[in-house]
Design a protein around this motif. Structure first.
Motif, PDB file in Angstrom:
ATOM      1  N   UNK A 153       0.815  -1.207   0.000  1.00  0.00           N
ATOM      2  CA  UNK A 153       0.000   0.000   0.000  1.00  0.00           C
ATOM      3  C   UNK A 153       0.849   1.258   0.000  1.00  0.00           C
ATOM      4  N   UNK A 154       1.902   1.235   0.801  1.00  0.00           N
ATOM      5  CA  UNK A 154       2.794   2.383   0.866  1.00  0.00           C
ATOM      6  C   UNK A 154       3.422   2.627  -0.493  1.00  0.00           C
ATOM      7  N   UNK A 155       3.830   1.546  -1.136  1.00  0.00           N
ATOM      8  CA  UNK A 155       4.473   1.663  -2.436  1.00  0.00           C
ATOM      9  C   UNK A 155       3.513   2.319  -3.434  1.00  0.00           C
ATOM     10  N   UNK A 156       2.267   1.810  -3.435  1.00  0.00           N
ATOM     11  CA  UNK A 156       1.274   2.361  -4.357  1.00  0.00           C
ATOM     12  C   UNK A 156       0.990   3.821  -4.040  1.00  0.00           C
ATOM     13  N   UNK A 157       0.841   4.121  -2.730  1.00  0.00           N
ATOM     14  CA  UNK A 157       0.589   5.501  -2.335  1.00  0.00           C
ATOM     15  C   UNK A 157       1.771   6.384  -2.723  1.00  0.00           C
ATOM     16  N   UNK A 158       2.949   5.805  -2.649  1.00  0.00           N
ATOM     17  CA  UNK A 158       4.152   6.562  -2.991  1.00  0.00           C
ATOM     18  C   UNK A 158       4.156   6.912  -4.484  1.00  0.00           C
ATOM     19  N   UNK A 159       3.748   5.944  -5.298  1.00  0.00           N
ATOM     20  CA  UNK A 159       3.666   6.215  -6.742  1.00  0.00           C
ATOM     21  C   UNK A 159       2.660   7.340  -6.991  1.00  0.00           C
ATOM     22  N   UNK A 160       1.487   7.237  -6.337  1.00  0.00           N
ATOM     23  CA  UNK A 160       0.483   8.292  -6.490  1.00  0.00           C
ATOM     24  C   UNK A 160       1.069   9.633  -6.051  1.00  0.00           C
ATOM     25  N   UNK A 161       1.821   9.576  -4.970  1.00  0.00           N
ATOM     26  CA  UNK A 161       2.424  10.787  -4.441  1.00  0.00           C
ATOM     27  C   UNK A 161       3.412  11.405  -5.449  1.00  0.00           C
ATOM     28  N   UNK A 162       4.170  10.530  -6.131  1.00  0.00           N
ATOM     29  CA  UNK A 162       5.119  11.046  -7.128  1.00  0.00           C
ATOM     30  C   UNK A 162       4.378  11.650  -8.317  1.00  0.00           C
ATOM     31  N   UNK A 163       3.215  11.087  -8.658  1.00  0.00           N
ATOM     32  CA  UNK A 163       2.418  11.678  -9.733  1.00  0.00           C
ATOM     33  C   UNK A 163       2.036  13.112  -9.355  1.00  0.00           C
ATOM     34  N   UNK A 195     -12.514   5.577 -16.375  1.00  0.00           N
ATOM     35  CA  UNK A 195     -11.307   4.791 -16.133  1.00  0.00           C
ATOM     36  C   UNK A 195     -11.529   3.800 -14.987  1.00  0.00           C
ATOM     37  N   UNK A 196     -12.217   4.240 -13.939  1.00  0.00           N
ATOM     38  CA  UNK A 196     -12.379   3.404 -12.743  1.00  0.00           C
ATOM     39  C   UNK A 196     -13.226   2.166 -13.033  1.00  0.00           C
ATOM     40  N   UNK A 232      -4.682   1.858  -8.970  1.00  0.00           N
ATOM     41  CA  UNK A 232      -4.827   2.404 -10.317  1.00  0.00           C
ATOM     42  C   UNK A 232      -5.707   3.650 -10.314  1.00  0.00           C
ATOM     43  N   UNK A 233      -6.824   3.598  -9.586  1.00  0.00           N
ATOM     44  CA  UNK A 233      -7.730   4.750  -9.620  1.00  0.00           C
ATOM     45  C   UNK A 233      -7.106   5.957  -8.923  1.00  0.00           C
ATOM     46  N   UNK A 234      -6.365   5.721  -7.839  1.00  0.00           N
ATOM     47  CA  UNK A 234      -5.681   6.836  -7.184  1.00  0.00           C
ATOM     48  C   UNK A 234      -4.710   7.498  -8.155  1.00  0.00           C
ATOM     49  N   UNK A 235      -3.795   6.665  -8.659  1.00  0.00           N
ATOM     50  CA  UNK A 235      -2.722   7.202  -9.481  1.00  0.00           C
ATOM     51  C   UNK A 235      -3.269   7.871 -10.736  1.00  0.00           C
ATOM     52  N   UNK A 236      -4.115   7.155 -11.456  1.00  0.00           N
ATOM     53  CA  UNK A 236      -4.638   7.699 -12.703  1.00  0.00           C
ATOM     54  C   UNK A 236      -5.607   8.848 -12.444  1.00  0.00           C
ATOM     55  N   UNK A 237      -6.357   8.776 -11.332  1.00  0.00           N
ATOM     56  CA  UNK A 237      -7.259   9.867 -10.982  1.00  0.00           C
ATOM     57  C   UNK A 237      -6.486  11.165 -10.771  1.00  0.00           C
ATOM     58  N   UNK A 238      -5.396  11.097  -9.994  1.00  0.00           N
ATOM     59  CA  UNK A 238      -4.568  12.287  -9.788  1.00  0.00           C
ATOM     60  C   UNK A 238      -4.005  12.785 -11.114  1.00  0.00           C
ATOM     61  N   UNK A 239      -3.542  11.818 -11.930  1.00  0.00           N
ATOM     62  CA  UNK A 239      -2.937  12.174 -13.214  1.00  0.00           C
ATOM     63  C   UNK A 239      -3.957  12.910 -14.093  1.00  0.00           C
ATOM     64  N   UNK A 240      -5.176  12.373 -14.156  1.00  0.00           N
ATOM     65  CA  UNK A 240      -6.216  12.986 -14.989  1.00  0.00           C
ATOM     66  C   UNK A 240      -6.538  14.396 -14.493  1.00  0.00           C
ATOM     67  N   UNK A 241      -6.798  14.502 -13.188  1.00  0.00           N
ATOM     68  CA  UNK A 241      -7.234  15.787 -12.627  1.00  0.00           C
ATOM     69  C   UNK A 241      -6.130  16.841 -12.731  1.00  0.00           C
TER      70      UNK A 241
END
Lengths: 481, 481
Positions: free
Chosen positions: B323-333, B432-433, B462-471
Motif C-alpha cells: 500500500x505504501x508503495x502504491x501511495x508513494x507512486x500516487x504521491x510522485x504523480x 477509467x475506474x 490504479x484509480x488513485x494514481x490515474x485519478x490524480x494524473x487525470x485531474x
C-alpha cells in the motif's frame, strides 16, 4: 429420484449456458428469416423449422433442474429471457421462480398472467409459497391461499410472519414424527406405505402427545437397529433444537460446527413445528457471503446483469453520494490548510500517503474485528484486550513504516523538519486508524447493526479526514500558514 | 449418537466460553494462593481445592464437542490455553486438533510430546490424518503411517497428494457400496450386522465389479421400498459424480444448486474412490468466505487473537508495504504537478475527491464482476457486453456527479474554469475506474489467480494514481505550472 428420471444435473453450468444460447441463436436466425420475408415460398418451411427449434428448446428446458433453469434465465438478455420463460412448462415455473434472484424474479412474474401465476404456485409447499407471495400481484394472495387446506393455509401465514433472518423463515413444516414407544418396524412400515419421506430430511423427530420434542432419531438408527427396538431407546436425547426466532447466523454456525444435516425447530412453547435442513443452510451461508461482498462496495443485494443502464447506474447513487460527501468533508479539512500548502507544496504530494496507509491499517483491524464478531469470539474483557493489542500494533507499525517514509521524505525533499512531521503523522494516524477499525464494527454491532455493512466506508471516511487533519495540522504548527 | 451420550451441543458458544473462563478464573485464584503461601496451614486444603477444580474443568471439557473445545481453546490467552489443553483426554486431542485454526494448532502441537501426538492421531481417519500430517514434527509421519493397515496407509498417502482446493482433498474414503443386483434387504442385513453406517453419508453407492460407478441409492430408497427390490431398480442413474481433481468451488456450487447431501467421487479411470459430504462442503464455503474477507484487507488466512503483538504486527507488513508503495507512486504523480498546485492551491483540496470517488466506482464494478465470475455467469460475449454497460454507467454517473461537484466547486471557489476541470476529470476518472474494475478481476481470473484476492488493492492503486494524473494533468493544461 425415480419419479423425475429425466432431470439432468450438470457440473459445469457454463457449458449448459453456451448450449442453450446456441439453440436460441439458431432459432433467432430462422425466426428472423420468417419475419423478414413473409412473401417467400420458403415461408412455410422456415416457420416449421422455427417451431421445431422451439420444441427442441422446450425439451431441453424441461430436462433442466429448476436451479439450472434459473441460472440460464438470469444469464440471458431480457428479450431472450422472456422467450425462454414462455417455453417453461406452467407447472415447473413455480420451482424456477423460487431459484432466480429477486431482481430477475420481478420481470418473470410480470410476464405471466394471473391464471399462469396461480398454476405455477399451486404445487409449492407452504414455506415456498410464503417466500413468493410478497412479490406476487396483491390480489392473488387470497385466491392462492383459498385453494389450500386449512392447516396448509395456517402454515403459509405463519411462515410469512417470521422475520427475515430467523430460523422460522427458513424452516420446513413437513416433518416425520414418531412417539418414544413406537417400534422401528412401525416407522418403517409407515414409510413404506407412504412411499416417501416427508421433507427429505435425514431424521425422524420423536415427540410426546403434546408435540413436545423428546429426541431425534437419525434415519441411520432405523437402518442399523433391530426392528423391535423402540424409538425412545435409540433416539438422541436432548438434541440441539432451534427456536423459530433464533437468528439464522447462529444456527448456520451450529450446523457448521457439528456437521448437522437436519435439526428440529420448536416454538415458544417447546412444541415441534418444523425442521431446518442443511441444504437451506448452505444456500443461506452462500448468499450471505455474496451479499456481504456486494454490500461492502455499497451495492444492493442483487442487480440484474441485463437491467437497463439507467437502473444499474441509479443502484450505485446512494453509495457514490455518501462517498462524495465524505470526500467533500476531507476536502474541506484540507481547504483549511491551503495557506500551509502554499508555503510547503510538498505537503500536497505527501498527504495521500497518510490517508492511504491509515485507511489500509483501519480496514485490517476492521476485518479481524468483524471476523471475531462473526465467530462469536468477543466477550467484553477480550474486547478491551483486543483494543489495546491493536493500539500496540498501530504504534509499532507507525514507528516502523513512519520511519521508512520519513527517510524517503528526507531523501526526496532534503527537509528534516518535513520528515519529522511525516514520522509523527504516520504514528498518530496509524494509532487513530486501528482504534477506529476496532471501535466502528463494535459500535455498529452494539447498535444492533450488521458490522460488515457500512464499517468500511465509515472507517475510510474517518481515516481520510482525521489523517489529513493530523498531517496538515502538524505541518501548520511547524511551518505556519 | 448412542455411543457418545455425554457430548453436549450448544446454540450459544459465547455462554459456554464465559462458563469455562469462570472455572479457569476460580482455579487460578486458588492455584495462586497455593503458590504464594506455601507455608500456610491451609496449603493442603487449597491444593486439594485446586485439584478438584481441575477435575471439574476436565469433566466439562470431556463433555464438549471437539468443535466447541477448539472454539474455547482459540479464545483463551496462551497460558490458559495450554493449561486447558493439558486437561483434554489424550484420545480426544486428535479431533480437537482438526477443528482449531492453523495458527492455534501449531502451538497446541508444540505443547505435546511425540507419544502424545501418536496417541492423539491414532484413531483419526485417513483423510483426517492426511490433513494433520504436514503440521506434525517431521520424524513422526513414518511411525504414524506404519501403525496403519496397508490400504489405510495408501489412502493417507493419496489424500496428501491431492492439491488443496480439489474435491480429492476434502473427500472421505469410507463409502457404503452395493451391486445393482443386491436386494435392499441384503443391504439392510449388512448394515444391521455392521451396526454402523460407513462415513455417515446419506447414500449408498452402486458399483459394478470393477468399482465403476453405476448409480446412487439414497438411504430413503432403502426405507420406503419393499425389501425384495434390487438396488439397480430404485437407484438414481447417471448421478452427479465429481472427479478427485475437480475444483472444490465448483463442487460447492453444485451442492448448493441441487441441495446435495453426499456425492460420489471417482478417479481418472471412473473408479469410485470416495464421497464428498455436505458437512465438509458447508465448512469449506464458510471458511472460503472468511478467508476472502480477511484477504481483501491483506491479512493471512488466520491470526491467533492471542499471538504476541510483534507477530500480529508483522502479519500486516507485506500489505502495508504494498500500500505504501502504491501511495508513494500516487504521491510522485502529484509531485510532478507541484508547480500547478502552487498556482492553484485549491487543486490540493479537491484532488482527494477525485481519487475517492474513482476508487469507489472501481470497487463497485469489481464486486459485481467478482460475483459474476464466482457464479460462473461470464461467457466471452457477455463479458464484452458487461464492459460496455459498465462504461455507459461510468459515463452517466460521471455526468451526474461530476455536474454536482462542478457546481459545488464553482460555489466554493467562484472559478468556472476550475469547475470545468472538475467536471471533465470526474467523467474521465469514473470511466477509467469502472473499466479497471471490470478488467482487473477478469485479468486475474484469466491468469489463473483468485480474482477476489488482490483485485481491490490493484484497483484502488490504479484509480488513485490515474485519478490524480487525470485531474492534475487537465489542470496543468488549463492553468499551466
Amino acid at each position: 429420484m425415480p419419479e423425475e428420471p429425466s432431470i439432468r444435473r450438470v457440473k459445469d453450468p457454463q457449458a449448459l449456458l453456451r448450449h442453450i444460447q446456441e439453440l436460441l441463436d439458431r432459432q433467432a436466425v430462422v425466426a428472423n428469416l420468417v419475419e423478414r420475408s413473409p412473401m417467400q415460398r420458403h415461408e412455410l418451411v422456415q416457420s416449421l423449422v422455427a417451431r421445431q427449434q422451439s420444441v427442441e428448446l422446450g425439451r431441453q428446458i424441461a430436462q433442466l433442474h429448476p436451479a439450472d433453469a434459473a441460472l440460464v434465465l438470469e444469464n440471458l438478455p431480457l428479450d431472450r429471457r422472456l422467450q425462454l420463460w414462455a417455453l417453461v412448462e406452467p407447472a415447473r415455473r413455480g420451482p424456477v421462480l423460487l431459484e432466480v434472484s429477486d431482481a430477475v424474479r420481478e420481470g418473470l412474474i410480470e410476464a405471466l398472467g394471473d391464471t399462469e401465476i396461480l398454476h405455477a404456485a399451486q404445487d409449492l409447499e407452504a414455506d415456498e409459497l410464503a417466500y413468493l407471495i410478497p412479490q406476487l400481484p396483491e390480489g392473488l394472495a387470497p385466491e392462492l391461499l383459498g385453494a389450500r387446506e386449512a392447516e396448509d393455509r395456517a402454515q403459509v401465514q405463519q411462515a410469512m410472519d417470521f422475520p427475515e433472518g430467523t430460523v422460522g423463515s427458513l424452516m420446513r413444516f413437513d416433518v416425520l414424527t414418531a412417539r418414544e414407544d413406537t417400534s422401528l418396524d412401525a416407522v418403517l412400515r409407515y414409510l413404506r406405505r407412504r412411499g416417501d419421506l416427508p421433507g427429505d430430511t435425514g431424521v425422524c423427530m420423536v415427540v410426546d402427545r403434546a408435540m413436545q420434542l423428546r429426541g431425534v432419531l437419525p434415519l441411520k438408527a432405523l437402518l442399523v437397529n433391530p426392528g423391535a427396538t423402540e424409538a425412545g431407546e435409540v433416539m438422541e436425547r436432548d438434541p440441539l433444537a432451534f427456536h423459530t426466532d433464533d437468528p439464522l447466523a447462529g444456527a448456520a454456525a451450529a450446523f457448521e460446527r457439528y456437521g448437522l444435516i437436519s435439526a428440529p425447530v420448536v416454538n415458544a412453547h417447546g412444541r415441534l413445528v418444523g425442521c431446518l435442513n442443511v441444504d437451506e443452510v448452505l444456500e443461506y451461508v452462500k448468499e450471505s457471503s455474496q451479499r456481504e461482498l456486494l454490500a461492502q462496495a455499497g451495492l444492493p443485494e442483487d442487480e440484474d446483469l441485463y437491467a437497463p443502464v439507467i437502473v444499474s447506474a441509479r443502484n450505485r447513487w446512494p453509495w457514490l453520494a455518501l462517498n462524495l460527501l465524505i470526500a467533500f468533508i476531507a476536502s474541506r479539512v484540507i481547504g483549511q490548510f491551503e495557506g500551509t500548502i502554499e508555503k510547503v507544496v510538498a505537503l500536497a504530494s505527501l498527504m495521500p500517503i497518510i490517508a492511504n496507509v491509515g485507511g489500509n491499517a483501519g480496514n485490517q483491524a476492521m476485518a479481524l474485528m468483524i471476523r471475531s464478531l462473526a465467530l462469536n469470539q468477543l466477550t467484553e474483557g477480550r474486547f478491551r484486550r483486543l483494543l489495546s493489542k491493536e493500539a500496540m500494533i498501530g504504534l509499532l507499525n507507525g514507528l516502523v513504516w513512519g520511519g521508512v517514509m520519513a527517510a524517503v521524505t528526507w531523501l526526496l525533499y532534503g527537509d528534516a523538519i518535513l520528515a519529522g512531521v511525516m514520522l509523527a503523522a504516520m504514528i498518530l494516524t496509524l494509532l487513530m486508524a486501528v482504534t477506529t477499525g476496532v471501535l466502528v464494527p463494535y459500535g455498529l454491532k452494539a447498535a444492533g447493526q450488521d458490522p460488515a455493512l457500512g464499517s468500511s466506508i465509515l472507517i475510510t471516511g474517518a481515516t481520510d479526514t482525521l489523517g489529513f487533519l493530523i498531517f496538515l495540522g502538524l505541518a501548520a504548527l511547524v511551518f505556519g500558514g
